[in-house]
Design a protein around this motif. Structure first.
Motif, PDB file in Angstrom:
ATOM      1  N   SER A   1      -7.779   3.112   1.662  1.00  0.00           N
ATOM      2  CA  SER A   1      -7.917   4.530   1.778  1.00  0.00           C
ATOM      3  C   SER A   1      -7.663   5.347   1.019  1.00  0.00           C
ATOM      4  CB  SER A   1      -6.535   4.537   2.851  1.00  0.00           C
ATOM      5  OG  SER A   1      -5.256   4.377   2.915  1.00  0.00           O
ATOM      6  N   ASP A   2      -6.484   5.863   0.782  1.00  0.00           N
ATOM      7  CA  ASP A   2      -6.463   7.194  -0.636  1.00  0.00           C
ATOM      8  C   ASP A   2      -5.555   6.519  -1.073  1.00  0.00           C
ATOM      9  OD1 ASP A   2      -3.770   6.806   0.589  1.00  0.00           O
ATOM     10  OD2 ASP A   2      -4.191   8.843   1.803  1.00  0.00           O
ATOM     11  N   GLY A   3      -4.868   5.638  -1.332  1.00  0.00           N
ATOM     12  CA  GLY A   3      -4.302   4.718  -2.431  1.00  0.00           C
ATOM     13  C   GLY A   3      -3.035   5.036  -2.948  1.00  0.00           C
ATOM     14  N   ARG A   4      -2.668   5.726  -1.291  1.00  0.00           N
ATOM     15  CA  ARG A   4      -0.791   5.504  -1.505  1.00  0.00           C
ATOM     16  C   ARG A   4      -0.397   4.476  -0.151  1.00  0.00           C
ATOM     17  NH1 ARG A   4      -0.604  11.638   0.258  1.00  0.00           N
ATOM     18  NH2 ARG A   4      -2.396  11.212   0.891  1.00  0.00           N
ATOM     19  N   LEU A   5       0.321   3.784  -0.880  1.00  0.00           N
ATOM     20  CA  LEU A   5       0.989   3.085  -0.394  1.00  0.00           C
ATOM     21  C   LEU A   5       1.368   2.558   0.654  1.00  0.00           C
ATOM     22  CD1 LEU A   5       1.583  -0.529  -1.409  1.00  0.00           C
ATOM     23  CD2 LEU A   5       3.182   0.332  -1.990  1.00  0.00           C
ATOM     24  N   ALA A   6       1.515   1.743   1.684  1.00  0.00           N
ATOM     25  CA  ALA A   6       1.807   1.619   3.275  1.00  0.00           C
ATOM     26  C   ALA A   6       2.414   3.261   4.086  1.00  0.00           C
ATOM     27  CB  ALA A   6       3.454   1.136   2.628  1.00  0.00           C
ATOM     28  N   ARG A   7       0.942   4.256   3.533  1.00  0.00           N
ATOM     29  CA  ARG A   7       1.540   5.226   4.205  1.00  0.00           C
ATOM     30  C   ARG A   7       0.860   4.806   5.320  1.00  0.00           C
ATOM     31  NH1 ARG A   7      -2.883  10.585   3.317  1.00  0.00           N
ATOM     32  NH2 ARG A   7      -2.069  11.477   4.477  1.00  0.00           N
ATOM     33  N   TYR A   8      -0.307   4.571   6.009  1.00  0.00           N
ATOM     34  CA  TYR A   8      -0.292   3.766   7.471  1.00  0.00           C
ATOM     35  C   TYR A   8       0.162   2.679   8.166  1.00  0.00           C
ATOM     36  CZ  TYR A   8      -4.123   7.487   6.718  1.00  0.00           C
ATOM     37  OH  TYR A   8      -4.512   8.677   5.484  1.00  0.00           O
ATOM     38  N   PRO A   9      -0.166   2.405   9.514  1.00  0.00           N
ATOM     39  CA  PRO A   9       0.824   1.693  10.106  1.00  0.00           C
ATOM     40  C   PRO A   9       0.072  -0.049   9.833  1.00  0.00           C
ATOM     41  CG  PRO A   9       0.326   3.177  11.161  1.00  0.00           C
ATOM     42  CD  PRO A   9      -0.573   3.143  10.064  1.00  0.00           C
ATOM     43  N   LEU A  10       0.689  -0.996   9.349  1.00  0.00           N
ATOM     44  CA  LEU A  10       0.633  -2.077   8.557  1.00  0.00           C
ATOM     45  C   LEU A  10      -0.490  -3.179   9.547  1.00  0.00           C
ATOM     46  CD1 LEU A  10       3.418  -3.730   6.922  1.00  0.00           C
ATOM     47  CD2 LEU A  10       1.939  -3.006   6.158  1.00  0.00           C
ATOM     48  N   LYS A  11      -1.741  -3.916   8.975  1.00  0.00           N
ATOM     49  CA  LYS A  11      -2.535  -4.708   9.656  1.00  0.00           C
ATOM     50  C   LYS A  11      -1.942  -5.343  10.587  1.00  0.00           C
ATOM     51  CE  LYS A  11      -6.763  -3.363   7.292  1.00  0.00           C
ATOM     52  NZ  LYS A  11      -8.329  -3.231   6.807  1.00  0.00           N
ATOM     53  N   ASN A  12      -0.748  -5.727   9.975  1.00  0.00           N
ATOM     54  CA  ASN A  12       0.065  -7.232  10.141  1.00  0.00           C
ATOM     55  C   ASN A  12       1.011  -6.091  11.443  1.00  0.00           C
ATOM     56  OD1 ASN A  12       1.543  -9.111  11.296  1.00  0.00           O
ATOM     57  ND2 ASN A  12       0.941 -10.160   9.588  1.00  0.00           N
ATOM     58  N   MET A  13       0.480  -6.629  12.724  1.00  0.00           N
ATOM     59  CA  MET A  13       1.677  -5.410  13.677  1.00  0.00           C
ATOM     60  C   MET A  13       3.306  -6.076  14.073  1.00  0.00           C
ATOM     61  SD  MET A  13       0.086  -3.065  14.639  1.00  0.00           S
ATOM     62  CE  MET A  13      -0.456  -2.578  12.863  1.00  0.00           C
ATOM     63  N   GLU A  14       2.596  -7.484  13.563  1.00  0.00           N
ATOM     64  CA  GLU A  14       4.020  -8.302  13.574  1.00  0.00           C
ATOM     65  C   GLU A  14       5.569  -7.611  12.433  1.00  0.00           C
ATOM     66  OE1 GLU A  14       6.761 -13.313  13.148  1.00  0.00           O
ATOM     67  OE2 GLU A  14       3.576 -12.436  13.865  1.00  0.00           O
TER      68      GLU A  14
END
Length: 446
Positions: free
Chosen positions: A358-371
């Motif tokens: 994405s934009d290089g910023r860590l954990a900005r968006y929800p993790l793909k692993n929903m658990e």
């Protein structure tokens, strides 16, 4: 040229929209004195009176939105350039503008009736009427130790002590101008300045008459500086009837800021905010690695986050809707929990890879692993739960009549503490509900 600016610090008492007016000798004499000193009419539509909230300004005739409420020339304002040159040259570079103006105020107080501003000095609240948090004793401050403003209040008191130590030789050398000044005198003068002075293009100023305007959190009144006329001017933001108290908004300040700098709080403050403090998990085997990638890939420095030597703190505001975009808790707070709740190097490396996509910023968006996404937010919920419990306990303590700490607290400050903590509790509970709803929404969609 006109300059728009807001009060840096203003009067010490919050006021209701209307109040009954009464007059006393000091009030009656004040405006004629100021008019004479200024050599011009300060205001033809305002009168100075007293209400349940202290000295206040009232409409003496109907006022329309856009009307000029007052004009105060620069030469009648108290500013640090009015300090004697021999004192100004001795002031250390580490002395702030508030402290410098406090020195001038102390000098004018020492002159008593001989002061050129004697009627104004006499109109200022006494020390026992001041409730800025820098004047609270340690036991009173301890009541709000869970508040977002506690550390700042301690730092403000310490800063005042340091400045007084630096100024003590000046006070001693010019005792004939200042009198015998102790720390309490200096802190009182500093509190007066910090709660009443305005930051103008000409510097920090105490503006007689203008600083009798009390605070209305929804007012849109503005204060302008006319460079050509060298005056400060206040314009009405709405219509006022005769006898109605005229007010302005000091700023979009939370109760924490109002308590610290102005010495009052509001029962309902839409600008309240709270603090989430996260003690850094140094015993975590992955701690150093998490910290390293967080610093390399985290969001840009934000006003919602700051770090100390042993903790990271996040500022949150009230969540007014769970559906509207950009109304949740700070994105950087959620990112922090996604990183520091990770259980393995692999999870962290996945976050780095997702950031690169994405934009290089860590954990900005929800993790793909929903658990793992739900786990991180449930850890955040736990922090909200703990902070909410601490606030609730402190509020309950204030409501215990025979509690020693509560009983010894100044009644007005006790009410301030309650309103401060209740406002922050409301913010915390709104954020807690938002995160809880977020977790439930994810689970139901799986």
């Amino acid at each position: 040229m006109w300059f728009l600016f807001k009060p840096r610090r203003c009067p010490t008492i919050a006021a209701a929209a209307t109040s009954s007016i009464s007059k006393d000798g000091d009030c009656a004499a004040f405006l004629p004195w100021l008019r004479s000193k200024a050599g011009t009419c300060i205001s033809s539509v305002l009168s100075l009176g007293t209400s349940a909230f202290g000295r206040s300004l009232f409409a003496s005739e109907p006022i329309q939105e856009g009307d000029c409420l007052m004009q105060v020339p620069y030469h009648v304002q108290l500013t640090q350039d009015k300090l004697p040159q021999q004192i100004r040259t001795l002031l250390a570079h580490g002395i702030g503008d508030t402290a410098k103006l406090a020195v001038l105020l102390i000098m004018e107080q020492h002159l008593e009736l001989e002061s050129r501003w004697a009627p104004y000095i006499k109109s200022l609240p006494t020390k026992d009427q001041m409730h800025n948090m820098m004047l609270w004793d340690p036991n009173e401050l301890n009541i709000v130790k869970n508040s977002s403003i506690y550390d700042e209040a301690i730092e403000k008191k310490e800063q005042a002590r340091k400045e007084f130590s630096a100024l003590k030789p000046v006070f001693d050398h010019f005792a004939h101008l200042c009198g015998e000044v102790n720390l309490g005198d200096f802190m009182y003068a500093s509190a007066l300045v910090s709660s009443r002075a305005w930051q103008t293009p000409r510097g920090l100023s105490l503006i007689p008459f203008a600083d009798f305007l009390n605070h209305d959190g929804v007012s849109g009144s503005v204060l302008l500086y006319d460079e050509q006329k060298d005056v400060c001017e206040i314009v009405a933001d709405r219509n006022y009837a005769v006898g109605e108290q005229v007010m302005l908004r000091y700023g979009k300040y939370s109760n924490a800021t109002l308590a610290l700098n102005f010495g009052f709080t509001l029962s309902i403050n839409r600008y309240d905010q709270a603090l989430i403090r996260i003690d850094m998990p140094v015993k975590d085997p992955l701690y150093k690695y998490k910290l390293d990638i967080w610093q390399k890939h985290s969001l840009p420095i934000s006003e919602d986050m700051y770090s100390s030597s042993d903790a990271t703190c996040f500022v949150i505001k009230e969540v007014r809707s769970s559906r509207r975009k950009r109304m949740g808790i700070p994105q950087i707070l959620r990112a922090f929990f996604r990183v520091f709740c990770a259980m393995s190097h692999e999870e962290l490396e996945e976050m780095v890879m997702e950031a690169a996509e994405s934009d290089g910023r860590l954990a900005r968006y929800p993790l793909k692993n929903m658990e793992r996404e739900i786990h991180a937010h449930r850890c955040l919920l736990l922090h909200f739960d703990n902070t909410i419990q601490c606030h609730s306990t402190a509020i309950e303590q204030l409501e215990i009549v025979d509690d020693p700490a509560s009983r010894s607290m100044h009644p007005f400050r006790k009410e301030m503490a309650k309103e401060l903590l209740i406002g922050e509790l409301r913010v915390l509970q709104s954020a807690q509900a938002w995160v809880s709803n977020y977790c439930e929404t994810i689970q139901s969609s799986e």
